[in-house]
Design a protein around this motif. Structure first.
Motif, PDB file in Angstrom:
ATOM      1  N   LEU A 566     -32.203  -4.483 -33.401  1.00  0.00           N
ATOM      2  CA  LEU A 566     -32.930  -4.831 -34.619  1.00  0.00           C
ATOM      3  C   LEU A 566     -31.929  -5.044 -35.743  1.00  0.00           C
ATOM      4  N   MET A 567     -32.187  -6.014 -36.598  1.00  0.00           N
ATOM      5  CA  MET A 567     -31.195  -6.458 -37.575  1.00  0.00           C
ATOM      6  C   MET A 567     -31.295  -5.671 -38.875  1.00  0.00           C
ATOM      7  N   ASP A 568     -30.496  -4.613 -38.944  1.00  0.00           N
ATOM      8  CA  ASP A 568     -30.376  -3.859 -40.187  1.00  0.00           C
ATOM      9  C   ASP A 568     -29.235  -4.497 -40.973  1.00  0.00           C
ATOM     10  N   LEU A 569     -29.572  -5.549 -41.718  1.00  0.00           N
ATOM     11  CA  LEU A 569     -28.569  -6.424 -42.308  1.00  0.00           C
ATOM     12  C   LEU A 569     -28.169  -5.993 -43.711  1.00  0.00           C
ATOM     13  N   PRO A 570     -26.955  -6.364 -44.128  1.00  0.00           N
ATOM     14  CA  PRO A 570     -26.573  -6.141 -45.526  1.00  0.00           C
ATOM     15  C   PRO A 570     -27.285  -7.143 -46.418  1.00  0.00           C
ATOM     16  N   SER A 571     -27.415  -6.811 -47.679  1.00  0.00           N
ATOM     17  CA  SER A 571     -27.990  -7.732 -48.660  1.00  0.00           C
ATOM     18  C   SER A 571     -26.899  -8.130 -49.631  1.00  0.00           C
ATOM     19  N   VAL A 572     -26.592  -9.409 -49.675  1.00  0.00           N
ATOM     20  CA  VAL A 572     -25.530  -9.915 -50.545  1.00  0.00           C
ATOM     21  C   VAL A 572     -26.127 -10.993 -51.446  1.00  0.00           C
ATOM     22  N   PRO A 573     -26.079 -10.819 -52.755  1.00  0.00           N
ATOM     23  CA  PRO A 573     -26.692 -11.800 -53.646  1.00  0.00           C
ATOM     24  C   PRO A 573     -26.004 -13.159 -53.565  1.00  0.00           C
ATOM     25  N   ILE A 574     -26.805 -14.191 -53.470  1.00  0.00           N
ATOM     26  CA  ILE A 574     -26.307 -15.564 -53.488  1.00  0.00           C
ATOM     27  C   ILE A 574     -26.454 -16.106 -54.904  1.00  0.00           C
ATOM     28  N   ASN A 575     -25.368 -16.601 -55.450  1.00  0.00           N
ATOM     29  CA  ASN A 575     -25.360 -17.041 -56.844  1.00  0.00           C
ATOM     30  C   ASN A 575     -25.461 -18.551 -56.968  1.00  0.00           C
ATOM     31  N   SER A 576     -26.234 -19.160 -56.083  1.00  0.00           N
ATOM     32  CA  SER A 576     -26.438 -20.597 -56.128  1.00  0.00           C
ATOM     33  C   SER A 576     -27.892 -20.898 -55.789  1.00  0.00           C
ATOM     34  N   GLU A 577     -28.519 -21.711 -56.598  1.00  0.00           N
ATOM     35  CA  GLU A 577     -29.905 -22.112 -56.336  1.00  0.00           C
ATOM     36  C   GLU A 577     -29.967 -23.472 -55.669  1.00  0.00           C
ATOM     37  N   ASP A 578     -28.817 -24.094 -55.474  1.00  0.00           N
ATOM     38  CA  ASP A 578     -28.766 -25.441 -54.896  1.00  0.00           C
ATOM     39  C   ASP A 578     -28.087 -25.371 -53.535  1.00  0.00           C
ATOM     40  N   THR A 579     -28.860 -25.104 -52.495  1.00  0.00           N
ATOM     41  CA  THR A 579     -28.326 -25.028 -51.134  1.00  0.00           C
ATOM     42  C   THR A 579     -29.170 -25.894 -50.211  1.00  0.00           C
ATOM     43  N   THR A 580     -28.515 -26.634 -49.347  1.00  0.00           N
ATOM     44  CA  THR A 580     -29.200 -27.486 -48.374  1.00  0.00           C
ATOM     45  C   THR A 580     -28.582 -27.259 -47.005  1.00  0.00           C
ATOM     46  N   ILE A 581     -29.424 -26.990 -46.026  1.00  0.00           N
ATOM     47  CA  ILE A 581     -28.963 -26.778 -44.651  1.00  0.00           C
ATOM     48  C   ILE A 581     -29.769 -27.694 -43.738  1.00  0.00           C
ATOM     49  N   GLU A 582     -29.104 -28.366 -42.800  1.00  0.00           N
ATOM     50  CA  GLU A 582     -29.818 -29.221 -41.857  1.00  0.00           C
ATOM     51  C   GLU A 582     -29.054 -29.345 -40.546  1.00  0.00           C
ATOM     52  N   ALA A 583     -29.778 -29.748 -39.524  1.00  0.00           N
ATOM     53  CA  ALA A 583     -29.157 -30.096 -38.250  1.00  0.00           C
ATOM     54  C   ALA A 583     -28.834 -31.581 -38.325  1.00  0.00           C
ATOM     55  N   ALA A 584     -27.555 -31.904 -38.289  1.00  0.00           N
ATOM     56  CA  ALA A 584     -27.159 -33.302 -38.481  1.00  0.00           C
ATOM     57  C   ALA A 584     -25.784 -33.558 -37.895  1.00  0.00           C
ATOM     58  N   ASP A 585     -25.546 -34.817 -37.529  1.00  0.00           N
ATOM     59  CA  ASP A 585     -24.252 -35.272 -37.026  1.00  0.00           C
ATOM     60  C   ASP A 585     -23.337 -35.546 -38.214  1.00  0.00           C
ATOM     61  N   CYS A 586     -22.115 -35.044 -38.145  1.00  0.00           N
ATOM     62  CA  CYS A 586     -21.147 -35.228 -39.231  1.00  0.00           C
ATOM     63  C   CYS A 586     -20.982 -36.708 -39.592  1.00  0.00           C
ATOM     64  N   ARG A 587     -21.087 -37.569 -38.594  1.00  0.00           N
ATOM     65  CA  ARG A 587     -20.896 -38.999 -38.836  1.00  0.00           C
ATOM     66  C   ARG A 587     -22.051 -39.621 -39.595  1.00  0.00           C
ATOM     67  N   GLU A 588     -23.182 -38.891 -39.678  1.00  0.00           N
ATOM     68  CA  GLU A 588     -24.373 -39.417 -40.352  1.00  0.00           C
ATOM     69  C   GLU A 588     -24.660 -38.707 -41.673  1.00  0.00           C
ATOM     70  N   VAL A 589     -23.825 -37.744 -42.049  1.00  0.00           N
ATOM     71  CA  VAL A 589     -24.049 -37.002 -43.294  1.00  0.00           C
ATOM     72  C   VAL A 589     -24.003 -37.954 -44.483  1.00  0.00           C
ATOM     73  N   SER A 590     -24.954 -37.807 -45.405  1.00  0.00           N
ATOM     74  CA  SER A 590     -25.016 -38.703 -46.569  1.00  0.00           C
ATOM     75  C   SER A 590     -24.978 -37.937 -47.893  1.00  0.00           C
ATOM     76  N   VAL A 591     -24.695 -36.650 -47.837  1.00  0.00           N
ATOM     77  CA  VAL A 591     -24.640 -35.811 -49.041  1.00  0.00           C
ATOM     78  C   VAL A 591     -23.243 -35.885 -49.649  1.00  0.00           C
ATOM     79  N   GLU A 592     -23.177 -35.950 -50.971  1.00  0.00           N
ATOM     80  CA  GLU A 592     -21.900 -35.937 -51.683  1.00  0.00           C
ATOM     81  C   GLU A 592     -21.439 -34.491 -51.893  1.00  0.00           C
ATOM     82  N   ALA A 593     -20.170 -34.254 -51.671  1.00  0.00           N
ATOM     83  CA  ALA A 593     -19.591 -32.932 -51.935  1.00  0.00           C
ATOM     84  C   ALA A 593     -18.222 -33.104 -52.580  1.00  0.00           C
ATOM     85  N   ASP A 594     -17.918 -32.220 -53.515  1.00  0.00           N
ATOM     86  CA  ASP A 594     -16.610 -32.269 -54.171  1.00  0.00           C
ATOM     87  C   ASP A 594     -15.516 -31.772 -53.236  1.00  0.00           C
TER      88      ASP A 594
END
Length: 979
Positions: A566-594
């Motif tokens: 059973l997952m007794d996990l730690p809690s770590v605050p995330i300080n970003s409200e802009d997160t995107t996760i997807e299943a995708a091929d690197c060659r097809e990624v269309s998101v801009e990143a710095d």
């Protein structure tokens, strides 16, 4: 790279990097194993340390000033790796230095001031001798003692007492004053600093992307320190883990608590059903705590049915073994479980019926290769495997199958009350009874009743195993053709019950992750490890290594032993409200990143696309419900694998796409495992063809030692920093060589300048060696092309064994420049240049030893740099983490000759030391040199230099102590010699 180069870059990480400290922190994080923040979510391979990722992002964001040393101080403050940051991390941890140890670290004046020494001398416990009145004063004195002692520890020792950087809220208020003053910011925490530095560089909060996100470490750490985050992976299992890292571990305390509560409720429902079925309790009311199964087969020599296992040792704590007994009446070998056996019987049980992939029959004492038992045969088309291929409906072997299966031991858990009425438990290891076999039959019956329905609804998989490098193994070694064949009936029933109840309750990602943990710990591929859990034995997860290894004996977990999953996990605050996760091929990624920070599938043998199918087969239907926009297969055909033409072109396409989706002033970091020049050369070629240039590279020690992976090499992760290539100039090979030589020397000089007068240097011996790789690639990739090279041809060609690419040649020449430039401390530079490569290798090897560097890989890097191919005769030891070269006495009179190292001045000097020790007379050593060396007088200064260097080894280790003293005396004798 002159000192100016340390300031004439776009970011701190392109100018310098505190490799040593980041390596130590990374190793410390990896060493914590299950204590790492994200590993509790589920299995994924090759996770990179969060602290290294944080350092990389901060390094990209932080601009260099005209004061490199101050830059490093500020960077370490941000990372809480400076003196005050480490103290803050200790204060926030629950650990303290024992007062007895602290007392030993204090000066006499400090001991007298802080302790009552009369009480100490009287034998009173040290912590009761603190000289303070009242609780507040005593607390203050205790803190002073801790800080004084803590500051006397080395960096490595301090890490034993502190929280990791990602476990605390960042630098202290005082540190923020220094950080803001240096960087021109006004931040009070890491998130604000990241946002301000991002706005200075890009005009907005930076976005960090990872298109090979794996277990999610890069997106998670980027979000934790305030970056906008994008994560993608071709494999949906990896995408699921990445999503969970941000939304469960990073979801806050309430989310983590709700997840544990929901999983406890699911566990309780599974428990209720299993109790109702009555399949895990015996007639005494004891509950099963572990089941041990083994494969059995008929001995082709005598016809006896033989249970198979490499060892019959079960639990060393109680000396439990399975004793093979020949049952002649039934023509089989029975197994009797015995507890508390004598030492001799325990040792005898270490030899099982499988030895060196051969069946050793206890009945006829003959050995038969397993490939013969399987019926494998060679043909013109390769090997034809002899086992019957299982059909989809098979869940146990058929009677005619070569390999059968039997339960041979049950560990029972008895609950009882002691004389005080307290409830306690004890374990019993028992042979299998008829009642146990009846329960096994009941399990099989229950499963058969439900199998079709559960497979239809997706509770149990029915997916076929597609052939592949790893997935071929269960097919050829057991005949298993579908993923559910990797689980026995008891495992299928329990695992399927988890899946069914989770689906019926329409629960979330957390229960799917729990199912993944159950699957990884409850399969026919789950090893029984005798010394697990303090020696009582336990079941080890399928992916304790990176393969689908079939087993002759394995463990099965009853429900009671799954509670720890059973997952007794730690809690770590995330300080970003802009997160995107997807299943995708690197060659097809269309998101801009710095910044793109990626760990591509390169230079390792992990076939993620195949290994992940073990989970995907079970996840298929619930994953579609939870993430309707995701696909649910591994996209194996699209996976980037191998190391030849198709692989290189897929990698170029991937990194071209990422380069197109970052701004002109953006950057990438590619992480890969350091191996040799060919790996660097191939990756450089790929990045070069993708329109990127190398701006820096640092190697971080990230690997830990284990029985499965020995720490004998320069194990580390290379951070290859890349920018868009803006120039399109053409270079010539001769021009490149000159520029590379200059760049290597400048790089090494700049690194040495940074470490001057530093108590804790940033760079170790191997860092200087590997810096040459980076310098060569920096020069090369700034050009659009090289006149004599055809990049397209290099990408597509298959090189013969031992053939080097042009880039590899450039790198190896750079490494040789570095080797020549890195003269041992206090060794005369003129005399150094007169030494042969083998001599320089030996003397630099002694320098490695003096720096307590004992990894074979470090010596291999040296040999590569000096172009020495045969040097194993120099080793006194090449064992893991104990590698070193021989001392004078260890050479003795061996390996003396006329050519190569055997006839060199260094070898003669070593023998002179040996002679001086043997005869207890320095003149004996001098006379050897004078009589045996053809040009003794012409080389006298060189010999004095060599002997003086050998004398400097006196304080390094015991095996050099007497030799070094003798070397000093011989050096003096030679220096005073006159014709």
């Amino acid at each position: 790279m002159a000192t100016a180069t340390l300031t004439d870059t776009d970011s701190f990480i392109e100018a310098q990097f505190p490799v040593s400290k980041v390596s130590k922190e990374s190793y410390n994080e990896r060493k914590s194993v299950s204590g790492q923040l994200l590993t509790g979510l589920g299995k994924w391979w090759g996770r990179k340390p969060l602290v290294m990722i944080r350092a990389a992002i901060i390094g990209l964001l932080m601009p260099p000033s005209d004061d490199p040393k101050r830059d490093r101080e500020i960077f370490l403050k941000i990372m809480t790796m400076d003196k005050d940051g480490l103290w803050k991390r200790m204060q926030e941890s629950d650990d303290n230095i024992r007062y007895k140890d602290a007392f030993d670290l204090l000066t006499e004046e400090e001991r007298a001031r802080l302790f009552d020494l009369d009480e100490v001398e009287g034998g009173k416990a040290i912590h009761h001798c603190i000289d303070a009145d009242g609780r507040d004063e005593k607390k203050k004195v205790k803190q002073e003692i801790q800080r004084l002692a803590f500051n006397r520890l080395s960096y490595d020792e301090k890490l034993d007492y502190v929280d990791r950087p990602e476990e605390i809220d960042g630098p202290s208020e005082k540190a923020w004053d220094d950080i803001n003053a240096h960087l021109g910011t006004n931040a009070e925490n890491l998130s604000e600093l990241v946002q301000e530095l991002g706005k200075q560089q890009f005009g907005h909060t930076p976005r960090v992307g990872d298109a090979f996100s794996g277990g999610g470490n890069v997106p998670f750490e980027a979000a934790q320190i305030g970056c906008k985050t994008y994560g993608a992976d071709l494999n949906p299992v990896a995408a699921l883990l990445t999503w969970a890292s941000l939304n469960i571990v990073g979801g806050g305390t309430e989310v983590v608590e709700n997840v544990l509560e929901a999983q406890q409720e699911l566990y309780a429902k599974v428990d209720e059903q299993i109790k109702e079925w009555g399949i895990e309790h015996n007639e005494k009311g004891w509950r099963a705590d572990a089941y041990l199964y083994c494969v059995e087969t008929e001995c082709p020599e005598c016809g006896v049915d033989v249970p198979l296992a490499p060892s019959w040792q079960i639990a060393p704590k109680h000396n439990v073994v399975a004793e093979p007994i020949h049952n002649r009446s039934e023509g089989r070998i029975d197994l009797k479980i015995r507890e508390q056996v004598a030492k001799n019987d325990w040792e005898l049980a270490s030899d099982g019926t499988i030895r060196g992939n051969r069946l050793h029959c206890p009945a006829c004492e003959r050995a038969t290769p397993m490939k013969m038992i399987r019926g494998d045969q060679r043909s013109d088309d390769g090997t034809e495997y002899g086992l019957r291929m299982w059909e989809k409906e098979d869940i146990v072997p058929r009677p005619e199958d070569t390999f059968q299966e039997r339960l041979y031991c049950v560990r029972w858990l008895e609950t009882y009350s002691d004389s005080d009425g307290k409830e306690k438990t004890r374990r019993h290891y028992r042979s299998v009874t008829d009642r146990d076999r009846e329960r096994e039959e009941k399990v099989l019956h229950l499963l058969k009743e439900r199998l079709d329905d559960w497979q239809e609804k997706g509770y149990i998989p029915n997916r076929r195993i597609e052939p592949g490098y790893n997935t071929d193994q269960p097919i050829r070694e057991r005949g298993w053709t579908h993923w559910h064949h990797l689980f026995n009936p008891r495992q299928l029933l329990t695992n399927g019950l988890f899946s069914k109840l989770s689906d019926e309750d329409r629960t979330g990602v957390h229960d799917l992750l729990l199912l993944g943990r159950v699957l990884n710990n409850n399969s026919r591929l789950s090893r029984w490890k005798a010394n697990q859990s303090g020696g009582i034995g336990g079941v080890v997860d399928v992916y304790s290594n990176q393969a689908l290894n079939t087993l002759f004996d394995y463990g099965t977990r009853p429900l009671v032993s799954m509670q720890s999953l059973l997952m007794d996990l730690p809690s770590v605050p995330i300080n970003s409200e802009d997160t995107t996760i997807e299943a995708a091929d690197c060659r097809e990624v269309s998101v801009e990143a710095d910044f793109w920070i990626t760990d591509p599938p390169y230079a390792d043998a992990i076939n993620y696309h195949e290994l992940g199918e073990f989970f995907l087969a079970w996840y298929e239907k619930p994953l579609k419900r939870l993430f309707p926009d995701w696909y649910t297969d591994s996209k194996r055909a699209l996976a980037i694998t191998g190391d030849e033409e198709d692989f290189r072109r897929d990698m170029v396409a991937s990194y071209q796409n990422l380069a197109e989706h970052m701004p002109e002033d953006g950057a990438q970091i590619v992480m890969f495992t350091h191996q040799d020049a060919s790996v660097w050369a191939d990756l450089a070629l790929i990045m070069w063809a993708a329109g990127l240039r190398v701006s820096a590279a640092w190697t971080i020690a990230t690997e830990t030692d284990s029985a499965l992976k020995q720490g004998n090499y320069v194990q580390g992760t290379v951070l290859l920093v890349l920018r868009k290539r803006t120039g399109d100039d053409t270079a010539f090979t001769d021009q490149l060589k000159v520029q590379v030589e200059d760049e290597v020397r400048d790089q090494l000089d700049a690194m040495r300048a940074l470490d001057e007068d530093e108590e804790e240097p940033s760079f170790g011996d191997t860092d200087y060696q590997l810096a040459a790789y980076a310098a060569a690639l920096r020069v090369l990739t700034q050009y659009g092309s090289v006149e004599e090279w055809d990049i397209e041809r290099e990408l597509s060609r298959t090189r013969s064994n031992g053939e080097q690419s042009p880039i590899e040649n450039i790198i190896e020449e750079a490494v040789q420049v570095a080797a020549d430039h890195l003269i041992p401390q206090n060794f005369d530079s003129f005399q150094w240049k007169t030494l042969a490569p083998e001599e320089r290798l030996y003397l630099k090897g002694l320098e490695l030893e003096s720096h307590e560097e004992y990894r074979t890989g470090a010596y291999q890097e040296l040999a590569r740099g000096f172009g020495v191919r045969e040097y194993t005769s120099l080793y006194a030891s090449s064992r893991a983490n104990k590698t070193r070269f021989k001392s004078a006495s260890e050479f003795g009179s061996k390996q003396l000759g006329d050519e190569g190292f055997e006839g060199s001045h260094v070898r003669h000097a070593l023998f002179a030391v040996h002679e001086a020790r043997e005869q207890d007379d320095a003149q004996a050593g001098r006379l050897w040199l004078r009589n045996e060396l053809p040009d003794y007088w012409g080389n006298r200064k060189k010999l004095i230099e060599i002997l003086s260097y050998l004398a400097s080894m006196e304080s390094v280790s015991e095996h050099w102590e007497e030799d070094a003293k003798a070397a000093r005396l011989v050096a003096g004798s030679v220096e005073n010699d006159h014709a």
